[in-house]
Design an enzyme around this catalytic site. Sequence first.
Site, PDB file in Angstrom:
ATOM      1  N   ASP A 105      16.124   4.869 -12.251  1.00 51.28           N
ATOM      2  CA  ASP A 105      15.203   5.170 -12.025  1.00 51.28           C
ATOM      3  C   ASP A 105      14.163   5.382 -11.416  1.00 51.28           C
ATOM      4  O   ASP A 105      14.231   5.868 -10.472  1.00 51.28           O
ATOM      5  CB  ASP A 105      15.121   3.680 -11.384  1.00 51.28           C
ATOM      6  CG  ASP A 105      16.077   2.289 -12.288  1.00 51.28           C
ATOM      7  OD1 ASP A 105      16.622   2.865 -13.074  1.00 51.28           O
ATOM      8  OD2 ASP A 105      16.131   0.765 -11.519  1.00 51.28           O
ATOM      9  N   LYS A 110      11.134   5.455  -9.340  1.00 50.62           N
ATOM     10  CA  LYS A 110      10.314   5.271  -8.332  1.00 50.62           C
ATOM     11  C   LYS A 110       9.027   4.868  -8.274  1.00 50.62           C
ATOM     12  O   LYS A 110       8.206   5.825  -7.986  1.00 50.62           O
ATOM     13  CB  LYS A 110      10.958   5.738  -7.018  1.00 50.62           C
ATOM     14  CG  LYS A 110      10.567   4.940  -5.945  1.00 50.62           C
ATOM     15  CD  LYS A 110      10.707   5.560  -4.995  1.00 50.62           C
ATOM     16  CE  LYS A 110      10.817   4.098  -3.325  1.00 50.62           C
ATOM     17  NZ  LYS A 110       9.856   3.508  -2.850  1.00 50.62           N
ATOM     18  N   GLU A 117       8.332  -4.309  -9.553  1.00 55.34           N
ATOM     19  CA  GLU A 117       7.155  -3.697  -8.968  1.00 55.34           C
ATOM     20  C   GLU A 117       5.757  -3.866 -10.044  1.00 55.34           C
ATOM     21  O   GLU A 117       5.545  -3.641 -10.870  1.00 55.34           O
ATOM     22  CB  GLU A 117       7.154  -2.137  -9.022  1.00 55.34           C
ATOM     23  CG  GLU A 117       8.259  -1.362  -7.955  1.00 55.34           C
ATOM     24  CD  GLU A 117       7.797  -0.939  -6.722  1.00 55.34           C
ATOM     25  OE1 GLU A 117       6.533  -0.959  -6.493  1.00 55.34           O
ATOM     26  OE2 GLU A 117       8.748  -1.449  -5.507  1.00 55.34           O
ATOM     27  N   ARG A 127      20.764  -2.837   2.567  1.00 49.68           N
ATOM     28  CA  ARG A 127      20.730  -1.101   2.493  1.00 49.68           C
ATOM     29  C   ARG A 127      21.870  -0.144   2.650  1.00 49.68           C
ATOM     30  O   ARG A 127      22.645  -0.198   3.563  1.00 49.68           O
ATOM     31  CB  ARG A 127      18.987  -0.817   3.286  1.00 49.68           C
ATOM     32  CG  ARG A 127      18.047   0.429   2.749  1.00 49.68           C
ATOM     33  CD  ARG A 127      17.987   1.416   3.700  1.00 49.68           C
ATOM     34  NE  ARG A 127      16.664   0.616   5.405  1.00 49.68           N
ATOM     35  CZ  ARG A 127      15.605   0.437   3.922  1.00 49.68           C
ATOM     36  NH1 ARG A 127      15.255   1.268   3.014  1.00 49.68           N
ATOM     37  NH2 ARG A 127      14.453  -0.152   4.931  1.00 49.68           N
TER      38      ARG A 127
END
Length: 501
Positions: A210, A212, A261, A366
């Site tokens: 993807d 960023k 986003e 994470r």
Amino acid sequence: MLLSDVVATSGVVAATRSRKAKVVALAELLGRASPDELETVTAYLGGALRQRRTGLGWRGLTELPPPAAEPSLTVLEVHDDFDRIAGLAGSGSQAARSAAVADVFGRATADEQAWLRGVVTGGLRQGALDSLVQEALAAAADVPLAAVRRAAMLGGSTVAVARATFEGVDALGAVGLQVGRPVLPMLASSAPDVAAALEKAGAGAEVAVDQKLDGIRIQVHRRGDDVVVATRSLEDITARLPEVVEVARSLPADAFVLDGEALALDDVGRPRPFQETASRTAMGEGVAVTPYFFDLLHLDGSDLLDVPAGERAAELERLVPAEHRVPRLVTASADEAQDFLEHTIGSGHEGVVVKNLHAPYDAGRRGAAWVKVKPVHTLDLVVLAVEWGSGRRQGWLSNIHLGARDHDGGFVMLGKTFKGMTDEMLAWQTERFLGLETSRSAHVVHVRPEQVVEIAFDGVQRSSRYPGGVALRFARVVRYRDDKPVAEIDTIDTVRGFLPG
């Protein structure tokens, strides 16, 4: 339960570096809390008030009344007092707030006053990270830690599931994704280059790559016409982003949860400076923002958290038109991924995130399922102190001291930098850090560890000069990150991972 019990436990936790000993101390106190006290005690042991904002800062707590001789405050009294303080607004609120502060602090002992000041200002250094409080809850209630963690992720916080923890595994299991209630976002680890990221996330298999984007992380919930837009820290910013609400309402579904986003674009579609996006999402006015989505967590009654990423991506494509999806490449080729990275950088974006197509959505964690790659290495660190400048920087706070998270809830200094700062940034940070000041020594202003800063660097080297044993090479400021909490800054282990060899 008396507040002094919490303060005493906080002292025990701060005094030991043993994770096991911290958990034992926290669990013992949590086990003594009544159901009505449990949420407040959990928040306080994590070093935070339950109120999101109180209107109080360090300066408002510099002059306190004489402390009480004996402890009498209960945790529920303190919570109620801060509820009242947080609710003050309008004409006369400043005087009323000062009077309320004098009242609650006047009933506190000297140790309680110091602890309360630390909690209110965010400067409490007791080494009780949220993960430790979760371990302590699991131990006190004798339930699996994994069940507590998952419930906290889906419930939005550890405090939100404290009662359910003591009600048992079934109660924790009942805490699921709820449309309209934001969940903690999945996070990405780092890799130095595309090849390393592919190996880490996919081990030779096809992965999603993807773009960023250099924007603000958003989570969008919709049920019918009701839309909620939240930040990565779960702050509700729906009213500030009507463009995002409009896009959400245009999608062909009744209920969904999207991860993505929001960013401001210029006239030719390139991203504007991050500060413009951050200002827009913080203030609710200014340049327009555009949402781009990369994951789907719920769709019309079906939770997709445990569905493989590739299947979630297929559902996302059916729901969201291409102009509002993050550009993606699916490949097992390092060369193709590298070309995609270079195209992304050429378009003005940050880098790429390589994603395992078989992984679930691991909210709040994470790990290796998502791996970010940037052409310039960056770290999110916290400012620990600032030095007054000299020469043309006379009168401004300039050289910042940088810290990473350690294992015990504290911070490890990695070095200093004054590079990358514009005059506008110097003026801003002088005002900002004077507002966070805790003390001074010579030409250094020590500050509460609250301001996150993104730092670019050329490498990491071993150094005996700093406590962490490492230092950053050619560190420079990229930007200040008001969108990211200190709990999410990089760890000293991440920094050491950049050491050569």
